[in-house]
Design a protein around this motif. Structure first.
Motif, mmCIF file in Angstrom:
data_model
loop_
_atom_site.group_PDB
_atom_site.id
_atom_site.type_symbol
_atom_site.label_atom_id
_atom_site.label_comp_id
_atom_site.label_asym_id
_atom_site.label_seq_id
_atom_site.Cartn_x
_atom_site.Cartn_y
_atom_site.Cartn_z
ATOM 1 N N GLN A 152 -2.877 5.554 36.482
ATOM 2 C CA GLN A 152 -2.745 6.572 37.529
ATOM 3 C C GLN A 152 -3.532 7.801 37.070
ATOM 4 O OE1 GLN A 152 1.285 7.251 38.751
ATOM 5 N NE2 GLN A 152 1.753 5.070 38.844
ATOM 6 N N VAL B 163 -6.828 -3.569 34.498
ATOM 7 C CA VAL B 163 -6.327 -2.215 34.754
ATOM 8 C C VAL B 163 -6.547 -1.890 36.228
ATOM 9 C CG1 VAL B 163 -6.432 0.224 34.121
ATOM 10 C CG2 VAL B 163 -6.964 -1.522 32.399
ATOM 11 N N GLU B 164 -5.428 -1.732 36.950
ATOM 12 C CA GLU B 164 -5.508 -1.251 38.325
ATOM 13 C C GLU B 164 -5.659 0.267 38.241
ATOM 14 O OE1 GLU B 164 -3.053 -1.361 42.522
ATOM 15 O OE2 GLU B 164 -2.015 -1.913 40.683
ATOM 16 N N VAL B 165 -6.716 0.797 38.836
ATOM 17 C CA VAL B 165 -7.011 2.228 38.735
ATOM 18 C C VAL B 165 -6.730 2.871 40.086
ATOM 19 C CG1 VAL B 165 -8.752 3.959 38.157
ATOM 20 C CG2 VAL B 165 -8.808 1.714 37.042
ATOM 21 N N ILE B 166 -5.807 3.850 40.079
ATOM 22 C CA ILE B 166 -5.451 4.550 41.312
ATOM 23 C C ILE B 166 -5.427 6.053 41.085
ATOM 24 C CG2 ILE B 166 -4.117 2.602 42.255
ATOM 25 C CD1 ILE B 166 -1.569 4.070 41.440
ATOM 26 N N PRO C 132 -6.932 3.469 45.687
ATOM 27 C CA PRO C 132 -7.759 2.888 44.624
ATOM 28 C C PRO C 132 -8.794 3.896 44.141
ATOM 29 C CG PRO C 132 -7.538 1.341 46.433
ATOM 30 C CD PRO C 132 -6.960 2.652 46.901
ATOM 31 N N PHE D 108 -10.804 -1.476 42.771
ATOM 32 C CA PHE D 108 -9.491 -1.045 42.296
ATOM 33 C C PHE D 108 -9.082 -1.663 40.972
ATOM 34 C CE2 PHE D 108 -8.425 -5.024 44.223
ATOM 35 C CZ PHE D 108 -7.303 -5.480 43.569
ATOM 36 N N LEU D 109 -9.778 -2.689 40.505
ATOM 37 C CA LEU D 109 -9.319 -3.411 39.319
ATOM 38 C C LEU D 109 -10.457 -3.580 38.319
ATOM 39 C CD1 LEU D 109 -6.725 -4.871 38.328
ATOM 40 C CD2 LEU D 109 -7.664 -6.964 39.327
ATOM 41 N N ARG E 186 -1.531 -6.771 32.766
ATOM 42 C CA ARG E 186 -2.010 -5.887 33.827
ATOM 43 C C ARG E 186 -1.361 -4.517 33.679
ATOM 44 N NH1 ARG E 186 -2.929 -7.371 40.114
ATOM 45 N NH2 ARG E 186 -4.308 -5.634 40.533
ATOM 46 N N THR F 291 -1.474 -0.241 35.020
ATOM 47 C CA THR F 291 -1.837 0.646 36.118
ATOM 48 C C THR F 291 -2.206 1.995 35.541
ATOM 49 O OG1 THR F 291 -0.344 -0.483 37.641
ATOM 50 C CG2 THR F 291 -1.088 1.716 38.277
#
Length: 127
Positions: free
Chosen positions: A123, A37-40, A47, A77-78, A119, A121
């Motif tokens: 947000q 999970v890319e967390v932004i 990030p 970030f991940l 993967r 994302t």
């Protein structure tokens, strides 16, 4: 007993072939997360995994998401979890000051080498 002895060379060849597949680059020897999970931050696009927590669940199974990626600016970030496990997961990411982010029914399929990492994302929107 004679049958067991005659099967031993076949088993050795099959096991050796499996090792060759890992060493030849078809599969890796490293454990891979089923979910990344890319967390932004939704407003800034920056990030936002630092200080975030997360969990993946499938029925009674539960695994915490851990930081697995840091960018060139040393920002987390991940997140990753459910290592070497296929299945259908619910994913939740939380961070103080942000609304909880969730995804349900995330399907992770696999092949002979293990799970094919999915993967996502996240947000995160501020409270």
């Amino acid at each position: 007993m004679r049958t067991l002895i005659s099967l031993f060379p076949l088993a050795f060849v099959l096991l050796s072939a499996g090792c060759d597949a890992i060493q030849s680059g078809n599969c890796t020897a490293e454990a891979e997360p089923a979910i990344e999970v890319e967390v932004i931050d939704a407003a800034t696009g920056e990030p936002a995994a630092e200080g975030a927590t997360g969990v993946v669940t499938e029925g009674a199974y539960s695994d915490s998401l851990i930081v697995i990626g840091i960018n060139a600016d040393n920002q987390e970030f991940l997140l990753g979890g459910a290592y070497e496990r296929t299945g259908t997961y619910d994913v939740r990411v939380e961070k103080e000051g942000y609304q909880t982010w969730t995804r349900e029914g995330v399907r992770v399929r696999g092949d002979d080498c293990g799970p094919r990492t999915v993967r996502l994302t996240a947000q995160l929107e501020q409270d």
